[in-house]
Design a protein around this motif. Structure first.
Motif, PDB file in Angstrom:
ATOM      1  N   TYR A 213      45.705  44.001  43.687  1.00  0.00           N
ATOM      2  CA  TYR A 213      45.440  42.423  44.359  1.00  0.00           C
ATOM      3  C   TYR A 213      44.377  42.076  44.548  1.00  0.00           C
ATOM      4  O   TYR A 213      43.958  41.405  43.977  1.00  0.00           O
ATOM      5  CB  TYR A 213      46.164  42.385  45.991  1.00  0.00           C
ATOM      6  N   HIS A 214      43.295  43.224  44.431  1.00  0.00           N
ATOM      7  CA  HIS A 214      41.890  43.452  44.829  1.00  0.00           C
ATOM      8  C   HIS A 214      41.372  42.757  43.566  1.00  0.00           C
ATOM      9  O   HIS A 214      40.437  41.390  42.678  1.00  0.00           O
ATOM     10  CB  HIS A 214      40.943  44.293  44.651  1.00  0.00           C
ATOM     11  N   ILE A 215      41.912  43.494  42.619  1.00  0.00           N
ATOM     12  CA  ILE A 215      41.851  43.211  40.364  1.00  0.00           C
ATOM     13  C   ILE A 215      42.376  41.602  40.858  1.00  0.00           C
ATOM     14  O   ILE A 215      41.842  40.762  39.995  1.00  0.00           O
ATOM     15  CB  ILE A 215      42.364  43.723  39.384  1.00  0.00           C
ATOM     16  N   ASP A 216      43.442  41.195  40.929  1.00  0.00           N
ATOM     17  CA  ASP A 216      44.110  39.754  40.676  1.00  0.00           C
ATOM     18  C   ASP A 216      43.405  39.020  41.204  1.00  0.00           C
ATOM     19  O   ASP A 216      42.591  37.804  41.176  1.00  0.00           O
ATOM     20  CB  ASP A 216      45.702  39.293  41.412  1.00  0.00           C
ATOM     21  N   TYR A 217      42.825  39.175  43.079  1.00  0.00           N
ATOM     22  CA  TYR A 217      42.275  38.370  43.557  1.00  0.00           C
ATOM     23  C   TYR A 217      40.808  37.758  42.384  1.00  0.00           C
ATOM     24  O   TYR A 217      40.215  36.706  42.807  1.00  0.00           O
ATOM     25  CB  TYR A 217      41.759  38.912  44.882  1.00  0.00           C
ATOM     26  N   LEU A 218      40.228  38.657  42.204  1.00  0.00           N
ATOM     27  CA  LEU A 218      38.707  38.966  41.058  1.00  0.00           C
ATOM     28  C   LEU A 218      38.812  38.244  40.525  1.00  0.00           C
ATOM     29  O   LEU A 218      38.127  37.107  40.038  1.00  0.00           O
ATOM     30  CB  LEU A 218      38.269  40.196  41.017  1.00  0.00           C
ATOM     31  N   VAL A 219      39.946  38.151  39.233  1.00  0.00           N
ATOM     32  CA  VAL A 219      39.968  37.281  38.819  1.00  0.00           C
ATOM     33  C   VAL A 219      40.536  35.959  38.156  1.00  0.00           C
ATOM     34  O   VAL A 219      40.144  34.650  38.013  1.00  0.00           O
ATOM     35  CB  VAL A 219      41.795  37.957  37.424  1.00  0.00           C
ATOM     36  N   GLY A 220      40.609  35.753  39.525  1.00  0.00           N
ATOM     37  CA  GLY A 220      41.637  34.418  39.477  1.00  0.00           C
ATOM     38  C   GLY A 220      40.812  33.179  40.555  1.00  0.00           C
ATOM     39  O   GLY A 220      40.858  32.241  40.418  1.00  0.00           O
ATOM     40  N   SER A 221      40.107  33.902  41.785  1.00  0.00           N
ATOM     41  CA  SER A 221      39.082  33.245  42.636  1.00  0.00           C
ATOM     42  C   SER A 221      38.214  33.707  42.986  1.00  0.00           C
ATOM     43  O   SER A 221      37.224  32.760  42.872  1.00  0.00           O
ATOM     44  CB  SER A 221      40.132  33.680  44.632  1.00  0.00           C
ATOM     45  N   LYS A 222      37.946  35.286  42.617  1.00  0.00           N
ATOM     46  CA  LYS A 222      36.530  35.337  42.315  1.00  0.00           C
ATOM     47  C   LYS A 222      35.426  35.156  41.931  1.00  0.00           C
ATOM     48  O   LYS A 222      34.034  34.225  41.173  1.00  0.00           O
ATOM     49  CB  LYS A 222      35.776  36.819  43.536  1.00  0.00           C
ATOM     50  N   LEU A 223      35.309  35.458  40.345  1.00  0.00           N
ATOM     51  CA  LEU A 223      34.373  34.876  38.854  1.00  0.00           C
ATOM     52  C   LEU A 223      35.583  34.461  38.137  1.00  0.00           C
ATOM     53  O   LEU A 223      35.235  34.299  37.288  1.00  0.00           O
ATOM     54  CB  LEU A 223      35.108  37.206  38.466  1.00  0.00           C
ATOM     55  N   LEU A 225      37.704  34.131  35.728  1.00  0.00           N
ATOM     56  CA  LEU A 225      38.291  34.267  34.315  1.00  0.00           C
ATOM     57  C   LEU A 225      38.965  33.334  33.328  1.00  0.00           C
ATOM     58  O   LEU A 225      39.641  32.388  33.697  1.00  0.00           O
ATOM     59  CB  LEU A 225      38.470  35.484  33.756  1.00  0.00           C
ATOM     60  N   ARG A 226      38.011  32.706  32.535  1.00  0.00           N
ATOM     61  CA  ARG A 226      38.457  31.792  31.553  1.00  0.00           C
ATOM     62  C   ARG A 226      39.223  32.242  31.021  1.00  0.00           C
ATOM     63  O   ARG A 226      40.425  30.597  30.571  1.00  0.00           O
ATOM     64  CB  ARG A 226      37.116  30.948  30.847  1.00  0.00           C
ATOM     65  N   ASP A 227      39.044  33.316  30.228  1.00  0.00           N
ATOM     66  CA  ASP A 227      40.218  33.217  29.057  1.00  0.00           C
ATOM     67  C   ASP A 227      41.810  33.892  29.967  1.00  0.00           C
ATOM     68  O   ASP A 227      41.221  34.715  30.789  1.00  0.00           O
ATOM     69  CB  ASP A 227      39.539  34.538  28.208  1.00  0.00           C
ATOM     70  N   PRO A 228      42.796  32.940  28.882  1.00  0.00           N
ATOM     71  CA  PRO A 228      43.571  34.005  30.291  1.00  0.00           C
ATOM     72  C   PRO A 228      44.481  35.365  29.965  1.00  0.00           C
ATOM     73  O   PRO A 228      44.134  35.419  28.609  1.00  0.00           O
ATOM     74  CB  PRO A 228      45.269  33.427  29.363  1.00  0.00           C
ATOM     75  N   VAL A 229      44.780  35.995  31.023  1.00  0.00           N
ATOM     76  CA  VAL A 229      45.078  37.281  30.100  1.00  0.00           C
ATOM     77  C   VAL A 229      46.056  37.590  30.339  1.00  0.00           C
ATOM     78  O   VAL A 229      47.078  36.941  31.334  1.00  0.00           O
ATOM     79  CB  VAL A 229      44.284  38.582  31.811  1.00  0.00           C
ATOM     80  N   GLU A 230      46.483  38.702  29.250  1.00  0.00           N
ATOM     81  CA  GLU A 230      48.397  38.504  29.335  1.00  0.00           C
ATOM     82  C   GLU A 230      48.395  39.400  30.188  1.00  0.00           C
ATOM     83  O   GLU A 230      48.322  40.460  30.889  1.00  0.00           O
ATOM     84  CB  GLU A 230      48.999  39.098  28.198  1.00  0.00           C
ATOM     85  N   PRO A 231      50.245  38.483  31.183  1.00  0.00           N
ATOM     86  CA  PRO A 231      50.328  39.530  32.698  1.00  0.00           C
ATOM     87  C   PRO A 231      51.065  41.026  31.517  1.00  0.00           C
ATOM     88  O   PRO A 231      50.552  41.897  33.082  1.00  0.00           O
ATOM     89  CB  PRO A 231      51.823  38.390  32.585  1.00  0.00           C
ATOM     90  N   ALA A 232      50.856  40.757  30.747  1.00  0.00           N
ATOM     91  CA  ALA A 232      52.142  42.222  30.523  1.00  0.00           C
ATOM     92  C   ALA A 232      51.239  43.316  29.787  1.00  0.00           C
ATOM     93  O   ALA A 232      51.301  44.375  29.622  1.00  0.00           O
ATOM     94  CB  ALA A 232      52.698  42.072  28.902  1.00  0.00           C
ATOM     95  N   ASP A 233      49.219  43.015  30.210  1.00  0.00           N
ATOM     96  CA  ASP A 233      48.392  43.493  29.774  1.00  0.00           C
ATOM     97  C   ASP A 233      47.883  43.794  30.602  1.00  0.00           C
ATOM     98  O   ASP A 233      46.611  43.338  30.902  1.00  0.00           O
ATOM     99  CB  ASP A 233      47.767  43.398  28.678  1.00  0.00           C
TER     100      ASP A 233
END
Length: 265
Positions: A213-223, A225-233
């Motif tokens: 959850y914290h990783i998703d929060y960092l990816v989507g809200s705090k940092l 990340l511009r490039d999409p990340v594959e959900p399967a990876d």
């Protein structure tokens, strides 16, 4: 006025391959410690490095048969220095000894490449271990106080991280291996992060799902990340987080004190 100091390499040439890692004799007990030889350069001064030519020793001698006679040259500036690579084939590397793997590559034939680090190590390909010497530049000047605010809307920080938050500890645990050793290739997984942070009172109930959850929060809200990340990876998220955090110094070596002591010292 001295602006740049070069710590000359050990003048002893490397031994045969089978004795390269042999111990050198210890100095007598009570003998004063040997201090490294230093070369002081002022603005505009230059110093050549390499094996040297007959009758023309370089300012920075590197007695290794794999290093060119005129391998290169450094030039002191006001608060930085430049490196010229005279080799036709070898790339030189300048490491930031205060950074987490930060370095500059100087390609063959490159002249006057600026080096922005205060404490550097120059690495040259050689027989066996790379040949090396250190260069110390003056302490960099920084703006003191806050800059005057211009009219208009206030600037919003693109990376507003709270070092006291649990998500920051998760990010720090992900970055820890590469902060301690830039050559570390594997980014910790969620289970590794749980194990690493479990020693902190605030993280005793931390679970794998909470870390994710914290990783998703960092990816989507705090940092963001511009490039999409594959959900399967899921490992791709962690890799991109670590790369971004280290690139912009969002986590630094001094933050490691926030983590619990590592087992084994």
């Amino acid at each position: 006025m001295t602006t740049v100091i070069v710590q000359l390499p050990d003048p002893r040439p490397p031994g045969p391959p089978e004795r390269r890692f042999a111990r050198f004799p210890r100095p007598p007990r009570g003998a004063p410690p040997t201090r490294p030889s230093l070369l002081h350069l002022g603005p505009g001064d230059t110093a050549a490095f390499g094996r040297g030519e007959p009758g023309r020793p370089p300012a920075v001698p590197i007695p290794d048969p794999g290093v060119s006679r005129r391998a290169g040259e450094i030039t002191a500036a006001e608060d930085y220095w430049r490196l010229s690579n005279f080799s036709a084939t070898a790339t030189y590397v300048v490491e930031n000894l205060e950074g987490a793997g930060e370095h500059v590559k100087v390609a063959p034939g490159r002249l006057g490449a600026p080096v922005p680090f205060e404490i550097s190590r120059v690495l040259l390909p050689a027989h066996g271990e790379p040949a090396a010497f250190k260069v110390f530049a003056p302490q960099h000047a920084y703006l003191t106080g806050e800059s005057a605010e211009a009219e208009g809307e206030r600037t919003v920080s693109p990376f507003a991280l709270d070092p006291t938050a649990k998500y920051f500890l998760v990010l720090l645990a992900l970055c820890e291996p590469r902060l301690r050793s830039p050559s570390a290739a594997v980014v910790p997984g969620a289970t590794d992060v749980v194990t690493r942070l479990r020693g902190l009172p605030s993280c005793r109930d931390l679970s794998r799902s909470a870390v994710n959850y914290h990783i998703d929060y960092l990816v989507g809200s705090k940092l963001r990340l511009r490039d999409p990340v594959e959900p399967a990876d899921p490992g791709g998220k962690r890799e991109e987080l670590v790369a971004l955090a280290l690139r912009f110094d969002l986590v630094r070596e001094e933050h490691l004190a926030l983590l619990p002591p590592r087992s084994g010292g």
